[in-house]
Design an enzyme around this catalytic site. Structure first.
Site, PDB file in Angstrom:
ATOM      1  N   GLU A  66       0.970  -1.311  -0.143  1.00 48.69           N
ATOM      2  CA  GLU A  66      -0.005   0.031   0.114  1.00 48.69           C
ATOM      3  C   GLU A  66       0.878   1.209  -0.034  1.00 48.69           C
ATOM      4  O   GLU A  66       1.896   1.286   0.551  1.00 48.69           O
ATOM      5  CB  GLU A  66      -0.982   0.094   1.052  1.00 48.69           C
ATOM      6  CG  GLU A  66      -0.225   0.040   2.483  1.00 48.69           C
ATOM      7  CD  GLU A  66      -0.148   1.247   3.156  1.00 48.69           C
ATOM      8  OE1 GLU A  66      -0.385   2.295   2.591  1.00 48.69           O
ATOM      9  OE2 GLU A  66       0.706   1.467   4.090  1.00 48.69           O
ATOM     10  N   LYS A  67       0.367   2.261  -0.617  1.00 49.97           N
ATOM     11  CA  LYS A  67       0.935   3.590  -0.637  1.00 49.97           C
ATOM     12  C   LYS A  67       0.601   4.451   0.344  1.00 49.97           C
ATOM     13  O   LYS A  67      -0.577   5.065   0.540  1.00 49.97           O
ATOM     14  CB  LYS A  67       0.840   4.320  -2.027  1.00 49.97           C
ATOM     15  CG  LYS A  67       1.777   5.380  -2.086  1.00 49.97           C
ATOM     16  CD  LYS A  67       1.371   6.340  -3.277  1.00 49.97           C
ATOM     17  CE  LYS A  67       2.054   7.506  -3.584  1.00 49.97           C
ATOM     18  NZ  LYS A  67       1.696   8.522  -2.553  1.00 49.97           N
ATOM     19  N   THR A  68       1.421   4.607   1.521  1.00 46.44           N
ATOM     20  CA  THR A  68       0.979   5.349   2.570  1.00 46.44           C
ATOM     21  C   THR A  68       1.132   7.052   2.394  1.00 46.44           C
ATOM     22  O   THR A  68       2.152   7.236   1.608  1.00 46.44           O
ATOM     23  CB  THR A  68       2.118   5.098   3.767  1.00 46.44           C
ATOM     24  OG1 THR A  68       2.291   3.605   3.936  1.00 46.44           O
ATOM     25  CG2 THR A  68       1.629   6.006   4.925  1.00 46.44           C
ATOM     26  N   GLY A 223      -2.993   4.542  -2.588  1.00 44.38           N
ATOM     27  CA  GLY A 223      -2.913   3.815  -3.866  1.00 44.38           C
ATOM     28  C   GLY A 223      -1.924   2.669  -3.534  1.00 44.38           C
ATOM     29  O   GLY A 223      -1.689   2.071  -2.418  1.00 44.38           O
TER      30      GLY A 223
END
Length: 466
Positions: A66-68, A223
């Site tokens: 996951e894109k933090t 994202g």
């Protein structure tokens, strides 16, 4: 403005110029890097395009996570050669160094757990993201550092090693001793400034599983990140093989915000009176978005709303910025901004574009960034929006992704078998009595050959391979 997207602040003391320069040079030496010392060493992902599915995701093995939506920061851990004290420095994207006191990072014990109190990490550089997330037990917001890569560990540069190896070193040589210290000696860790975890890495063909978790994470995620398994670490700048995918609504751009209050003329005053024209602060101003064209911002002052940019200020600004668009701020949002009682003019803001109306919307302030996105980046983001790849598009190629991954995996196994067979044949010629070749003494034994996939919260005792 989305209050959940407010970027956290680094809980440390920004280091003065000379100290920063000295540490930068030490870090360049640590990485054996030819990059200038004034360049942020972290690699930067590029926006995902439709062609990347065939040219990249299907062509080689990738991890997905996951894109933090937090604050990107490197963590540098070094021991002062004079005082023998361990120092922890956080490095932001502007290449500023912040000393963070209160940590202790031990080395991996070789004999017993007491070594956790006797040894110190020295020359370790980690890539990650600072984020405010909700504690599932207390329901309170807490600061956490999510690690997703490792550039060096205990004085050994890892930038030329593949991602799989770097993650293994990070898990075994850094996170495990840190976790053990917290487990065995919790009283020694009670004052740590924030908690540290490793991000979950999954195989690229598990992207649907990762995407389903985005809304249930304890922090904001906007994202997916795709990282090539076998690639070396790209020091500084854009890495064309490191991909960030965002839903269409999450594609954002960073601009400089310039506020223009309306000017009112008081005709009762003489034309020569300098107060004849004045700013009307009772009326909502115009909000201009300026895009960065490169170069140093010669007008980087953060000014109060009561002090709008003068004509000369704007002339200076337009050497490196140009007006790009206006942003819509409704009355409710304007009242919220005024209630903040913070400087607004000249700050960097992150904005999203409404696909139906085409209007830009304010998401949050980005005080961690000195400049907005370069005009070329803005253009690529807009192209990415026009050439948007949906989650459905990605899910449609998952089976093909898995199939090609397995084909490459089998090809490596076959090549290894052939190599072992040839090595065995050569050994038989030189040692007729030997039925199995011994491992060469100079053949390297990599940590990741037997390493674990440490979870976000605790080591995986089942020794699951990455």
């Amino acid at each position: 403005m989305d209050n959940n997207r407010v970027a956290p602040e680094i809980p440390g003391l920004r280091q003065p110029g000379q100290i920063t320069n000295d540490i930068r040079m030490l870090m360049c030496k640590l990485l054996n890097s030819a990059k200038p010392a004034n360049t942020f060493p972290g690699s930067q992902p590029v926006s995902f395009h439709l062609a990347d599915i065939e040219e990249k995701l299907l062509a080689q093995d990738y991890y997905v996570c996951e894109k933090t939506d937090g604050l990107r920061a490197l963590m540098l851990i070094m021991v002062n050669p004079v005082t023998k004290e361990q120092g922890c420095f956080m490095i932001d994207r502007e290449n500023n160094y912040y000393m963070v006191n209160g940590f202790r990072f031990p080395c991996l014990p070789r004999a017993n757990k007491k070594e956790l109190l006797e040894t110190l990490q020295d020359g370790t550089l980690i890539d990650g993201e600072l984020v405010m997330q909700t504690n599932p037990v207390t329901k309170l917001k807490e600061l956490r550092y999510l690690m997703f890569d490792c550039l060096a560990v205990n004085g050994r540069s890892l930038v030329q090693s593949p991602t799989s190896s770097r993650l293994a070193h990070l898990g075994k040589e850094f996170f495990k001793p840190y976790y053990d210290l917290r487990s065995y000696f919790p009283d020694r860790c009670s004052t740590f400034p924030f908690k540290i975890s490793m991000k979950h890495m999954n195989f690229s063909y598990d992207l649907a599983k990762v995407a389903k978790t985005l809304d249930s994470l304890p922090h904001v995620s906007d994202g997916l990140i795709f990282t090539p398994v076998q690639a070396a670490y790209h020091i500084g700048g854009k890495d064309s093989y490191l991909l960030k995918w965002k839903p269409e609504v999450e594609n954002t751009v960073d601009f400089k915000l310039i506020i223009e209050p309306p000017v009112v003329e008081d005709k009762s005053l003489p034309k020569s009176d300098k107060n004849r024209f004045y700013y009307n602060y009772d009326v909502k101003p115009l909000f201009h978005l300026y895009v960065w064209q490169g170069g140093n911002d010669v007008n980087n002052r953060i000014q109060d709303f009561e002090q709008p940019f003068t004509k000369s200020d704007l002339e200076l600004l337009e050497r490196t910025y140009r007006k790009f668009a206006e942003i819509e701020i409704d009355d409710k949002q304007w009242n919220e901004l005024k209630a903040m009682e913070e400087p607004l003019n000249g700050r960097i803001v992150e904005c999203s574009k409404d696909q139906e109306s085409g209007a830009w919307k304010l998401l949050r302030f980005r005080d961690d960034k000195l400049n907005g996105n370069h005009v070329s980046v803005v253009q690529k983001v807009l192209e990415s929006i026009g050439d948007s790849v949906s989650l459905d598009d990605l899910e449609q190629v998952v089976d093909e992704m898995r199939s090609r991954w397995k084909e490459r995996e089998q090809g490596l196994k076959n090549a290894q078998k052939q190599f072992n067979h040839q090595a065995s044949a050569r050994s038989s010629l030189s040692q007729q009595h030997s039925t199995e070749p011994e491992q060469s003494q100079d053949q390297p034994k990599y940590v990741d050959d037997d390493d674990d996939n440490w979870s976000d919260d605790e080591p995986d005792t089942k020794r699951q391979k990455i």
